[in-house]
Design an enzyme around this catalytic site. Structure first.
Site, PDB file in Angstrom:
ATOM      1  N   GLY A  58      31.726  33.850  35.399  1.00 17.83           N
ATOM      2  CA  GLY A  58      32.678  32.735  35.416  1.00 17.83           C
ATOM      3  C   GLY A  58      33.665  32.885  36.563  1.00 17.83           C
ATOM      4  CB  SER A  59      37.125  31.669  36.914  1.00 17.09           C
ATOM      5  OG  SER A  59      36.738  30.360  36.538  1.00 17.09           O
ATOM      6  CB  THR A  60      35.996  37.301  36.586  1.00 23.54           C
ATOM      7  OG1 THR A  60      34.595  37.280  36.311  1.00 23.54           O
ATOM      8  CG2 THR A  60      36.758  37.088  35.292  1.00 23.54           C
ATOM      9  CG  PHE A  61      31.338  35.582  41.200  1.00 26.40           C
ATOM     10  CD1 PHE A  61      30.842  36.884  41.337  1.00 26.40           C
ATOM     11  CD2 PHE A  61      30.861  34.591  42.049  1.00 26.40           C
ATOM     12  CE1 PHE A  61      29.894  37.168  42.304  1.00 26.40           C
ATOM     13  CE2 PHE A  61      29.912  34.892  43.027  1.00 26.40           C
ATOM     14  CZ  PHE A  61      29.432  36.186  43.151  1.00 26.40           C
ATOM     15  CE  LYS A  62      36.618  29.413  40.010  1.00 28.49           C
ATOM     16  NZ  LYS A  62      37.493  28.658  39.111  1.00 28.49           N
TER      17      LYS A  62
END
Lengths: 640, 381
Positions: free
Chosen positions: A327-331
């Protein structure tokens, strides 16, 4: 009857003649016997002597004590406990049934055990001790000893068995031992004679399995003289073998216990706590868990089915085996890739109108109304999806993948735990090999927000966070010391990313939990010098977004959070994944904050480290946790 | 009466007879028996109980019986031969119906004091019977078919009964012992050629009867023969005994492992170590030197019997001495061959050494009769 002297003479001579012939034959016969004696006793004596020695001398293996496992402070995690057994010797007991009846009046015995004992008694020689029941208490043993005169042939006996004093807390890290099986033998390619001992215990999972050879030690042997029935007559020689090496882990037991308890408030969750300075894994939590001691003692079929059938997978070490869309932790990976490639400046802005149009497909931001103009810091703070859709098109999947891999995503971590997953970091080559397809821009857009093909484990996310926080290539370390030899930390050298770029990312993560519009602002730490930086993530399990409350548990979103603290001098990094927990900011972030605070304080944090308006709730939460109090003092091993 | 044809006045009378005993044989037998005591003491783990002491008592009794028998004039023994044979035959018939079963075979009659094995008695009385028969028979008729069939019948009758018990070892001893007397008496060589031929035929018959309704010997006897032919085929089953026996014997080496130091016997790898396999223990503990010495003692006994018989001009005395000697030879030769893997395990004890009462008593009675023949032999001035 008359006989002539001549006849008599003839007869006498004939008898004498034939007597000589008979005597000669007899001498010949005796000669054959003598020749045979010589052949056997002189010529073949050595061979027969060897056979006689083989007959009489048996080797009995002595199992060495298995190496112990300690936590970083020397608290025992796996030890060899005294296993009190009650054994019976048939020839001493006289009437076996009567002796057992008397025993049953003193202590309770499982009927299954008795049945097995009866079968064994019928099969074994009368002098072989047969176990009636094991894992007894010291009180039982004392009871038997006191009543010994009334219980002929029944004696208490003590052996060693593996015991895990912290039970559920370390079920997934330390693992457990069990009796060696034919399958183990066929798989292990190990000719250690110890494995031939029936029911010999070997490591089945976790550190117990991965360090099996070191923990097992070297077999000793007893040379004994046995008679034809196999009864031991005397001991001829003895070699006690070498005890297994002890192992010290990097895990901190109180923190581990807190992590397990805190995660346990959710249905199914996992977390990894790591010291970013040296890679030490301080806690690897999985909820729900199970008691590994049940496996050592022999788990019932029902008990096992209950564990395997549980939808929350208590047997799984989700922290290292689970692969989730990050999810957004990959951004952070996407923005770093862009910065590193020189394709983005922190102040570059994109306009978020709520979605990005790609051909005839619409890619939505989680915020339907849009974020307006978004720069890098704001993109992290508010987790704007459209910003990353734009970046992905600008940077391309291959650059994103290369960067993410340097931070550990898609990489196989070298850890002594079972089934450590490599996750998936897709790129153009990967999709060609895996699906025989070509990469589409839409795939890049999905990957940019940690959806689609990207899969990462909580362990990888913790490593990624540590590397962001320190800028080093730090590698996770679970084992601190083996057999007294310190295992050096690995990956202390710089990762090779521009420190200015990393600082921008850290500032963004700081904003996530410290700026009023950050997605994890509610989960901020309100204590000077312990400020947390982090990133929330909510990864979809299904493609259609609906209200999480309205769908079954299995279809709800995964809640993720990665973070570290203190912001200005990171000493703890954490990743939390709550399976189907809903939103990262609402579900995972509070868990991560509690864990970080516990790790920083080394005990339950004071309430004033929380924002004032939450302290009441936190107090309730803290008191609802059942934490272990019975930690035994650490032993003489080095203390960290 | 052949002895009347000789000068009776030369035969010693009264207690002086003792001086005329064949003393070398007495001493040899006592030595052999002493070896037996030693071995029985050893296999009991260094104890007179349970075997050595009873064996000593029995040997003392047997020695008395032997000397007493030697004092009785040999013509008495000749005259009661027929009766003794008949009684033995009756006893054999009796065990057929009332015997006590031991080791899977009907062999004993419990007489209260001792348990008598009629088959043991028969070994001696058959020798006496045949010796008496040929003493009576006109020399010229020895090889005539009718007068050959009679002794064959005398041998076959007890053999059949013993075989029914079933006791293969004793039957073989009876047939061989009987055949030896016939051979010594001068029965033509051609008969023996014929018998060998018939023997081959009989063996073929026995083997071809296997598994049929008319099977001639018991299954366990077949198995023993199988085991003998290939002991390795069943090392832990029926071949176990012979394999362990050979290991014990061979491991003795030149001088043995020392008195009471035999691991094979002490740790119970040897079967029936106080009876049929006692020679194995001796060979293990005293080695080739001990085993060969015992063999030499046995051979010396037989040698003195042959010398005594050749010197004896009385036909009955000569034949009975040779017959007893031959029976003795067959005992130890078959036993030794058996434990060394040269013959099947047929259950023949080692004479005077193996633990067992009636076998020793009967054997010493036999030697008593041979001694009587020696003492009362015709002498010329």
């Amino acid at each position: 009857m008359n006989r002539s002297p001549k006849d008599l003479d003839t007869s006498r001579r004939r008898i004498a003649r034939r007597a000589v012939i008979l005597g000669g034959l007899q001498l010949g016969g005796a000669g054959i016997l003598g020749w045979r004696m010589r052949q056997m006793q002189v010529e073949q004596a050595d061979a027969f002597r060897m056979l006689a020695e083989e007959n009489r001398i048996n080797m009995r293996l002595i199992a060495p004590p298995r190496g112990l496992i300690f936590d970083r402070n020397g608290i025992p995690l796996a030890e060899n406990a005294q296993n009190y057994r009650i054994v019976i010797v048939r020839e001493d007991a006289g009437d076996v049934d009567e002796a057992i009846e008397k025993l049953k009046k003193l202590i309770e015995i499982d009927p299954m055990d008795l049945e097995r004992a009866h079968r064994e008694l019928a099969r074994r020689s009368p002098f072989v001790p047969v176990t009636l029941t094991d894992q007894r208490s010291w009180e039982d043993v004392a009871l038997i000893a006191v009543n010994a005169p009334a219980l002929p042939g029944i004696t208490p006996d003590v052996g060693l068995t593996r015991n895990y004093p912290l039970a559920e807390d370390y079920a997934h890290i330390v693992g457990y031992v069990g009796p060696v099986s034919d399958y183990d033998l066929s798989r292990m390619d190990d000719d250690d004679p110890l494995l031939q001992i029936p029911k010999f215990q070997i490591g089945k999972t976790g550190v117990e399995q991965k360090y099996e050879r070191r923990l097992r030690g070297k077999a000793g042997a007893r040379q004994i003289e046995v008679n034809a029935a196999g009864r031991v007559m005397r001991e001829l020689g003895r070699d006690d073998g070498v005890p297994g090496d002890s192992i010290q882990l990097t895990v901190e037991s109180r923190l581990q216990n807190f992590v397990e308890a805190r995660l346990g408030l959710n249905e199914s969750a996992s977390a990894v706590v790591m010291d970013p300075r040296n890679g030490d894994l301080l806690a690897v939590g999985n909820a729900p868990s199970f008691d590994p001691n049940r496996f050592v003692r022999g788990i019932s079929v029902d008990g096992y089915q209950e564990l395997t059938g549980n939808r929350y997978r208590p047997l799984g070490n989700k922290a290292v085996q689970g692969a989730y869309p990050p999810g957004s932790t990959f951004k952070m990976m996407v923005s770093l890739a862009a910065l590193d490639a020189g394709l983005l400046k922190p102040e570059d802005r994109f306009y978020c109108g709520g979605h990005t149009q790609l051909g005839n497909r619409r890619f939505h931001c989680w915020k339907r109304g849009g974020h307006g103009w978004v720069d890098l810091e704001k993109s992290l703070e508010q987790s704007c999806d459209v910003y990353y859709y734009e970046l992905a098109q600008r940077v391309g999947i291959d650059r994103i993948a290369a960067t993410a891999r340097r931070f550990g995503i898609g990489q196989q971590m070298d850890l002594p735990m079972s089934a450590v997953t490599a996750g998936v970091m897709p790129d153009r080559d990967w999709i060609r090999e895996r699906y025989d397809q070509s990469w589409r821009v839409g795939d890049s857009l999905n990957a940019a927000i940690g959806q689609g093909y990207v899969l990462a484990s909580p362990l990888q996310l913790a490593v990624m966070t540590s590397r962001i926080a320190t800028g080093t290539r730090i590698e996770p370390r679970l084992v601190k010391m083996v057999g007294g030899v310190e295992q050096a930390p690995r990956g202390l050298e710089p990762l090779g990313f521009d420190e200015n770029h990393l600082r921008v990312i850290r500032d963004g993560m700081h904003a996530v939990s410290n700026s009023a519009r950050g997605t994890a602002y509610r989960s901020r730490i309100d204590a000077d010098g312990r400020i947390m930086a982090g990133k929330t993530g909510t990864s979809q399990v299904r493609s259609v977004v609906v209200n999480n409350q309205d769908v079954p548990w299995e279809e709800r979103d995964h809640a993720l959070f990665v973070g570290y603290a203190p912001y200005d001098a990171p000493s703890v990094a954490v990743s939390v994944v709550v399976e189907h927990g809903g939103g990262g900011s609402s579900t995972a972030a509070p868990v991560a904050r509690d864990i970080l605070l516990y790790a920083l304080y080394g005990t339950l944090p004071p309430l004033d480290s929380y924002p004032p308006e939450q302290r009441g709730d936190i107090e309730t939460l803290q008191s609802s946790l059942t934490l272990r109090q019975d930690f035994r003092p650490g032993n003489r091993l080095s203390r960290a | 009466m052949s002895y009347l044809e000789n000068n009776l006045r030369t035969v010693p009378t009264g207690p002086t007879k003792l001086l005329y005993l064949n003393w070398p044989i007495v001493l040899l037998l006592a030595t052999v028996a002493s070896v037996g005591f030693l071995m029985l003491y050893s296999v009991a783990g260094g104890s007179l109980e349970p075997w050595a002491e009873p064996q000593m008592k029995r040997f003392a009794l047997g020695l008395t019986v032997m000397i007493a028998a030697a004092m009785v004039p040999v013509w008495f023994w000749r005259n009661v031969s027929g009766l003794a044979y008949g009684v033995s035959l009756l006893l054999l018939l009796l065990v057929e119906f009332h015997g006590t079963t031991g080791m899977g075979a009907q062999r004993w009659i419990d007489l209260g004091i001792i348990r008598l094995q009629p088959s043991e008695l028969m070994k001696i009385t058959l020798v006496m019977m045949l010796a008496a028969y040929y003493d009576w028979l006109d020399i010229g008729k020895t090889s005539r078919p009718l007068w050959v069939i009679i002794p064959l019948f005398l041998i076959a009758l007890p053999t059949y009964l013993v075989l029914r018990q079933p006791d293969l070892g004793t039957s073989i001893l009876l047939v061989t012992g009987g055949g030896i007397i016939m051979f010594l008496a001068g029965v033509s060589w051609w008969y023996f050629v014929g018998v060998v031929g018939a023997g081959v035929g009989a063996v073929t018959a026995v083997f071809s009867s296997r598994g049929t309704d008319w099977q001639l010997i018991k299954d366990y006897q077949f198995r023993r023969i199988d085991t003998f032919l290939d002991p390795a085929s069943d090392p832990l089953g029926a071949g176990y005994h012979i394999t362990q026996s050979k290991i014990a014997l061979g491991s003795g080496g030149w001088t043995g492992r020392g008195f009471m130091q035999g691991t094979q016997s002490r740790l119970n790898f040897l079967p029936e170590k106080h009876t049929d396999f006692i020679f194995t223990t001796l060979a293990e503990e005293f080695g080739f030197v001990g085993a060969f010495s015992l063999l030499s003692l046995y051979v010396a006994v037989v040698f003195f019997c042959v010398v005594s018989a050749i010197a004896n001009r009385d036909r009955f005395g000569s034949l009975v001495t040779l017959g007893i000697g031959a029976t003795f030879f067959l005992f130890f030769a078959v036993n030794m061959a058996m434990v060394m893997g040269l013959a099947p395990v047929v259950g023949v004890p080692l004479p005077l050494v193996s633990y067992g009462g009636s076998a020793m008593l009967v054997l010493l009675l036999g030697f008593g009769i041979a001694q009587s023949a020696h003492v009362h032999r015709p002498r010329t001035r």
